[in-house]
Write a protein that holds these residues in place. Structure first.
Motif, PDB file in Angstrom:
ATOM      1  N   SER A 107      33.787  59.777  50.172  1.00 51.28           N
ATOM      2  CA  SER A 107      32.549  59.489  50.062  1.00 51.28           C
ATOM      3  C   SER A 107      32.351  59.586  48.262  1.00 51.28           C
ATOM      4  CB  SER A 107      31.995  60.971  50.195  1.00 51.28           C
ATOM      5  OG  SER A 107      30.477  61.026  50.031  1.00 51.28           O
ATOM      6  N   HIS A 108      31.418  59.081  47.154  1.00 43.28           N
ATOM      7  CA  HIS A 108      30.702  58.682  46.165  1.00 43.28           C
ATOM      8  C   HIS A 108      32.386  58.152  45.474  1.00 43.28           C
ATOM      9  CE1 HIS A 108      28.056  60.946  48.253  1.00 43.28           C
ATOM     10  NE2 HIS A 108      27.330  60.196  47.254  1.00 43.28           N
ATOM     11  N   GLN A 109      33.724  58.168  45.670  1.00 43.82           N
ATOM     12  CA  GLN A 109      35.378  57.634  45.002  1.00 43.82           C
ATOM     13  C   GLN A 109      33.978  55.679  44.846  1.00 43.82           C
ATOM     14  OE1 GLN A 109      38.318  57.309  46.913  1.00 43.82           O
ATOM     15  NE2 GLN A 109      39.473  58.553  45.396  1.00 43.82           N
ATOM     16  N   THR A 110      34.532  55.298  43.729  1.00 43.84           N
ATOM     17  CA  THR A 110      34.131  53.953  43.481  1.00 43.84           C
ATOM     18  C   THR A 110      35.623  53.133  43.763  1.00 43.84           C
ATOM     19  OG1 THR A 110      34.984  53.896  41.213  1.00 43.84           O
ATOM     20  CG2 THR A 110      32.606  54.362  41.417  1.00 43.84           C
ATOM     21  N   SER A 111      35.658  51.863  42.495  1.00 39.64           N
ATOM     22  CA  SER A 111      37.034  50.878  43.472  1.00 39.64           C
ATOM     23  C   SER A 111      38.538  51.221  42.390  1.00 39.64           C
ATOM     24  CB  SER A 111      36.659  49.889  43.169  1.00 39.64           C
ATOM     25  OG  SER A 111      35.948  49.655  41.739  1.00 39.64           O
ATOM     26  N   HIS A 112      38.089  52.682  41.008  1.00 33.77           N
ATOM     27  CA  HIS A 112      38.746  53.239  40.813  1.00 33.77           C
ATOM     28  C   HIS A 112      38.856  54.186  41.605  1.00 33.77           C
ATOM     29  CE1 HIS A 112      40.819  55.259  37.921  1.00 33.77           C
ATOM     30  NE2 HIS A 112      41.086  54.164  36.626  1.00 33.77           N
ATOM     31  N   PRO A 113      40.493  54.658  41.969  1.00 35.04           N
ATOM     32  CA  PRO A 113      40.249  55.834  42.486  1.00 35.04           C
ATOM     33  C   PRO A 113      40.246  57.210  41.588  1.00 35.04           C
ATOM     34  CG  PRO A 113      42.354  55.007  42.019  1.00 35.04           C
ATOM     35  CD  PRO A 113      41.194  54.085  41.360  1.00 35.04           C
ATOM     36  N   ARG A 114      39.856  57.491  40.755  1.00 34.14           N
ATOM     37  CA  ARG A 114      39.754  58.522  39.448  1.00 34.14           C
ATOM     38  C   ARG A 114      38.155  58.541  39.129  1.00 34.14           C
ATOM     39  NH1 ARG A 114      42.483  60.318  35.572  1.00 34.14           N
ATOM     40  NH2 ARG A 114      43.737  58.205  35.142  1.00 34.14           N
ATOM     41  N   ILE A 115      37.563  57.461  39.910  1.00 34.37           N
ATOM     42  CA  ILE A 115      36.085  57.388  38.985  1.00 34.37           C
ATOM     43  C   ILE A 115      35.058  57.740  40.546  1.00 34.37           C
ATOM     44  CG2 ILE A 115      34.465  56.926  37.797  1.00 34.37           C
ATOM     45  CD1 ILE A 115      36.295  54.719  36.323  1.00 34.37           C
ATOM     46  N   PHE A 116      34.247  58.635  40.010  1.00 37.75           N
ATOM     47  CA  PHE A 116      33.317  59.277  41.242  1.00 37.75           C
ATOM     48  C   PHE A 116      32.047  58.765  40.460  1.00 37.75           C
ATOM     49  CE2 PHE A 116      37.174  60.780  42.238  1.00 37.75           C
ATOM     50  CZ  PHE A 116      37.604  60.362  44.266  1.00 37.75           C
ATOM     51  N   ALA A 117      30.786  58.311  41.616  1.00 34.30           N
ATOM     52  CA  ALA A 117      30.059  58.229  41.374  1.00 34.30           C
ATOM     53  C   ALA A 117      28.000  57.998  41.741  1.00 34.30           C
ATOM     54  CB  ALA A 117      29.289  56.841  40.625  1.00 34.30           C
ATOM     55  N   GLY A 118      27.335  59.052  41.860  1.00 43.38           N
ATOM     56  CA  GLY A 118      26.724  59.130  42.466  1.00 43.38           C
ATOM     57  C   GLY A 118      25.237  59.225  41.821  1.00 43.38           C
ATOM     58  N   GLY A 119      23.708  59.488  42.196  1.00 46.89           N
ATOM     59  CA  GLY A 119      22.562  59.665  42.366  1.00 46.89           C
ATOM     60  C   GLY A 119      21.760  57.728  42.396  1.00 46.89           C
ATOM     61  N   ASP A 120      21.358  57.846  41.200  1.00 46.57           N
ATOM     62  CA  ASP A 120      20.613  56.736  40.855  1.00 46.57           C
ATOM     63  C   ASP A 120      21.183  55.502  40.647  1.00 46.57           C
ATOM     64  OD1 ASP A 120      17.441  57.830  41.216  1.00 46.57           O
ATOM     65  OD2 ASP A 120      17.213  57.839  39.596  1.00 46.57           O
ATOM     66  N   ASN A 121      22.417  55.912  40.430  1.00 45.99           N
ATOM     67  CA  ASN A 121      23.067  54.212  39.562  1.00 45.99           C
ATOM     68  C   ASN A 121      23.890  53.776  40.455  1.00 45.99           C
ATOM     69  OD1 ASN A 121      25.248  56.606  39.607  1.00 45.99           O
ATOM     70  ND2 ASN A 121      26.065  55.989  38.374  1.00 45.99           N
ATOM     71  N   VAL A 122      23.906  54.597  41.357  1.00 46.55           N
ATOM     72  CA  VAL A 122      24.493  54.056  42.929  1.00 46.55           C
ATOM     73  C   VAL A 122      23.084  53.961  44.280  1.00 46.55           C
ATOM     74  CG1 VAL A 122      25.715  54.570  45.189  1.00 46.55           C
ATOM     75  CG2 VAL A 122      26.931  55.424  43.256  1.00 46.55           C
ATOM     76  N   ARG A 123      21.971  54.511  44.098  1.00 43.41           N
ATOM     77  CA  ARG A 123      21.046  53.998  44.681  1.00 43.41           C
ATOM     78  C   ARG A 123      20.303  53.402  44.156  1.00 43.41           C
ATOM     79  NH1 ARG A 123      20.381  57.731  49.001  1.00 43.41           N
ATOM     80  NH2 ARG A 123      21.834  59.317  49.070  1.00 43.41           N
ATOM     81  N   GLY A 124      20.154  53.558  43.044  1.00 45.06           N
ATOM     82  CA  GLY A 124      18.406  52.851  42.502  1.00 45.06           C
ATOM     83  C   GLY A 124      17.832  54.076  42.774  1.00 45.06           C
ATOM     84  N   ALA A 125      16.930  54.107  41.978  1.00 42.16           N
ATOM     85  CA  ALA A 125      15.776  55.120  41.474  1.00 42.16           C
ATOM     86  C   ALA A 125      15.289  55.129  42.874  1.00 42.16           C
ATOM     87  CB  ALA A 125      13.918  54.251  41.022  1.00 42.16           C
ATOM     88  N   ASP A 126      15.714  56.432  42.491  1.00 40.19           N
ATOM     89  CA  ASP A 126      15.258  57.172  43.910  1.00 40.19           C
ATOM     90  C   ASP A 126      14.705  59.386  43.743  1.00 40.19           C
ATOM     91  OD1 ASP A 126      15.098  58.215  47.108  1.00 40.19           O
ATOM     92  OD2 ASP A 126      17.219  57.199  47.590  1.00 40.19           O
ATOM     93  N   LEU A 127      14.959  59.658  44.440  1.00 45.30           N
ATOM     94  CA  LEU A 127      14.467  61.516  44.180  1.00 45.30           C
ATOM     95  C   LEU A 127      16.122  61.808  44.081  1.00 45.30           C
ATOM     96  CD1 LEU A 127      12.518  62.142  48.092  1.00 45.30           C
ATOM     97  CD2 LEU A 127      11.433  61.416  45.479  1.00 45.30           C
ATOM     98  N   VAL A 128      15.264  62.928  42.813  1.00 42.96           N
ATOM     99  CA  VAL A 128      16.048  64.091  42.454  1.00 42.96           C
ATOM    100  C   VAL A 128      16.754  64.908  43.048  1.00 42.96           C
ATOM    101  CG1 VAL A 128      15.942  66.148  41.225  1.00 42.96           C
ATOM    102  CG2 VAL A 128      14.196  64.662  40.748  1.00 42.96           C
ATOM    103  N   VAL A 129      16.236  64.980  44.722  1.00 42.84           N
ATOM    104  CA  VAL A 129      16.838  65.735  45.613  1.00 42.84           C
ATOM    105  C   VAL A 129      18.017  64.046  46.576  1.00 42.84           C
ATOM    106  CG1 VAL A 129      15.804  65.151  47.471  1.00 42.84           C
ATOM    107  CG2 VAL A 129      16.974  67.393  47.186  1.00 42.84           C
ATOM    108  N   ARG A 130      18.122  63.000  45.755  1.00 42.60           N
ATOM    109  CA  ARG A 130      19.185  62.750  47.093  1.00 42.60           C
ATOM    110  C   ARG A 130      19.754  62.300  45.159  1.00 42.60           C
ATOM    111  NH1 ARG A 130      14.720  59.482  49.416  1.00 42.60           N
ATOM    112  NH2 ARG A 130      14.669  60.059  50.951  1.00 42.60           N
ATOM    113  N   ALA A 131      19.497  62.518  43.984  1.00 40.07           N
ATOM    114  CA  ALA A 131      21.279  62.427  43.380  1.00 40.07           C
ATOM    115  C   ALA A 131      21.143  63.853  43.007  1.00 40.07           C
ATOM    116  CB  ALA A 131      20.188  62.537  41.925  1.00 40.07           C
ATOM    117  N   VAL A 132      20.795  65.017  43.824  1.00 41.75           N
ATOM    118  CA  VAL A 132      21.506  66.529  43.813  1.00 41.75           C
ATOM    119  C   VAL A 132      22.264  66.535  44.830  1.00 41.75           C
ATOM    120  CG1 VAL A 132      21.091  68.819  44.627  1.00 41.75           C
ATOM    121  CG2 VAL A 132      19.459  67.682  42.542  1.00 41.75           C
TER     122      VAL A 132
END
Length: 470
Positions: free
Chosen positions: A429-454
């Motif tokens: 979960s939240h792992q990118t195509s590079h195995p040591r790079i993870f991502a989350g929040g609006d850069n993954v979802r697009g503009a969304d709620l603060v609580v979803r970024a949390v």
């Protein structure tokens, strides 16, 4: 079931008092007051402990809401704060900015009756504020340092939540951000009347007390190379948000007096943080302001324009009020402060005078038709065009991720929209195509709620810990 399970029959739903409109529009202080201890406990007692907590299910971080409401009833504030933090690393912030009417409170069993929901958000905010005032801090006495290190790019809600969870797992967390303060849009995008910046500074104190290290004023790609982070750390979490505003390509958008929502809000907040005077471009005294867009950012623009002295503020939205993406609470506050709403109006172009300044917005009325996806689609009504006089126009049509070049150059797959692709093809979960790079929040979802970024930051930290610690 609690012995006070039917308290809702005798106690009406109450929210904390707000600052009177005539006073609050004169400044930028938070407008919502606080519960007292007795009032918070009494409101918590309205929970019927229904046994199937829809509120918990509707919460994006799945807070243990009935459980901590019971602790509040019993006056066990410190324990309630601890329980809140088990699911939400930023409860005092979510208690302020979450659209509870569309989440936990909207799903409350009592909300389906004439009695009205439990005031979950206000209680969450009060408990955390009060516990922090009394000295509450997370207990990390059982944490054992693992020697693992993670770099976090972006000190917004996703990055802060990730840092909190990494420290609880004994993993060092260094947070890089180009700004001189933490928070991302919590600090620079959300106006102070919704979220006092002292609240964010208190959270910084808590995180630093947990061992989180902030490297502020450090822009990755400028002050430090992303490749260096990969060399120096065991993993990297990227929470760079969504800052590219959607351009509706309206003719006339280049006219003097046209602003894009996010740059406008950020510039005004930075001015307030520096205690500077209102610049000429934001001197709205005596001016007619038209805000285009019906989301929470549009509501922030409405209310900021009022505080900048606008003689009138009109909010134009292409659907009806029931279909607005913005919080009902923020719409209510906007109305109280004098904002006029025009629903089912589609902007066509922005009109200017001979000097290149805004004079009006041309709109067309819309009819809502079934789109087949559960949300009505606006359709322009032929021959219904007219002009709305304006001196200032603020465009608030949403935001897109702004993926930095260094992501793609290090093998991170991006979607066509610019969103970072995560958690596919057997990845964590939240792992990118590079195995040591993870991502989350609006850069993954697009503009969304603060609580979803949390939520994303919390879950990404769990995945990182599983990868590093097994």
């Amino acid at each position: 079931m609690s012995d006070k399970a039917f308290q809702f029959l005798n106690v009406e739903r109450q929210t904390p008092r707000t600052v009177p409109v005539a006073i609050r529009v004169l400044g930028y202080g938070e407008i919502a007051g606080d519960f007292g201890t007795t009032q918070a406990g009494t409101q918590a007692e309205r929970c019927i402990d229904c046994g199937n907590p829809y509120c918990e299910h509707a919460c994006p971080v799945h807070n243990y809401i009935p459980n901590w409401l019971k602790l509040v009833q019993d006056g066990r504030i410190m324990e309630a704060a601890t329980l809140m933090h088990e699911t939400n690393p930023l409860p005092e912030i979510c208690g302020r900015v979450c659209p509870q009417d569309r989440l936990c409170e909207g799903a409350c069993t009592l909300e389906q009756t004439a009695f009205g929901s439990v005031t979950i958000g206000s209680i969450e905010r009060w408990v955390t504020d009060e516990a922090l005032r009394q000295g509450w801090r997370p207990d990390l006495s059982a944490v054992r340092e693992t020697g693992k290190r993670v770099a976090i790019v972006g000190a917004g809600p996703a990055g802060l939540a990730c840092a909190d969870r990494l420290r609880r797992a004994g993993i060092a967390a260094d947070v890089y951000d180009r700004q001189e303060e933490i928070g991302g849009l919590l600090t620079f995008g959300i106006p102070p009347f919704k979220l006092d910046k002292g609240v964010v500074r208190t959270r910084r104190d808590v995180l630093e007390g947990m061992g989180v290290r902030f490297l502020l004023g450090h822009e990755v790609g400028r002050d430090v190379e992303f490749g260096q982070l990969l060399d120096d750390y065991d993993a990297v979490f990227v929470g760079t948000g969504a800052y590219t505003y959607v351009d509706a390509q309206l003719p006339g958008r280049e006219l003097h007096g046209v602003h894009d929502a996010l740059p406008f809000l950020i510039a005004n907040t930075e001015r307030l943080l520096r205690d500077e005077q209102v610049p000429h471009a934001f001197d709205f005294r005596g001016k007619r302001v038209v805000v285009l867009g019906g989301g929470d950012t549009g509501m922030d623009c409405n209310r900021t324009a009022i505080r900048l002295g606008a003689s009138s503020v009109t909010c134009v939205y292409r659907r009806d009020e029931a279909n607005m993406p913005g919080s009902a609470r923020e719409v209510k506050y906007s109305r109280e402060e004098g904002v006029e709403f025009l629903f089912q109006r589609q902007p066509l172009d922005i009109l200017g005078d001979a000097d290149g300044r805004v004079r009006a917005v041309r709109v067309v009325e819309t009819a809502l038709v079934d789109s087949g996806d559960g949300r009505a689609r606006p359709q322009n009504v032929e021959g219904s065009e007219y002009e709305i006089e304006a001196d200032v126009v603020i465009q608030s049509f949403g935001f897109l991720p702004s993926p930095p070049d260094w992501l793609r150059s290090h093998g991170v797959t991006l979607e066509h929209s610019g969103k970072v692709a995560t958690g596919v093809d057997g990845m964590l979960s939240h792992q990118t195509s590079h195995p040591r790079i993870f991502a989350g929040g609006d850069n993954v979802r697009g503009a969304d709620l603060v609580v979803r970024a949390v939520y994303d930051g919390r879950e990404a930290a769990g995945s990182i810990a599983r990868m590093l610690l097994g």
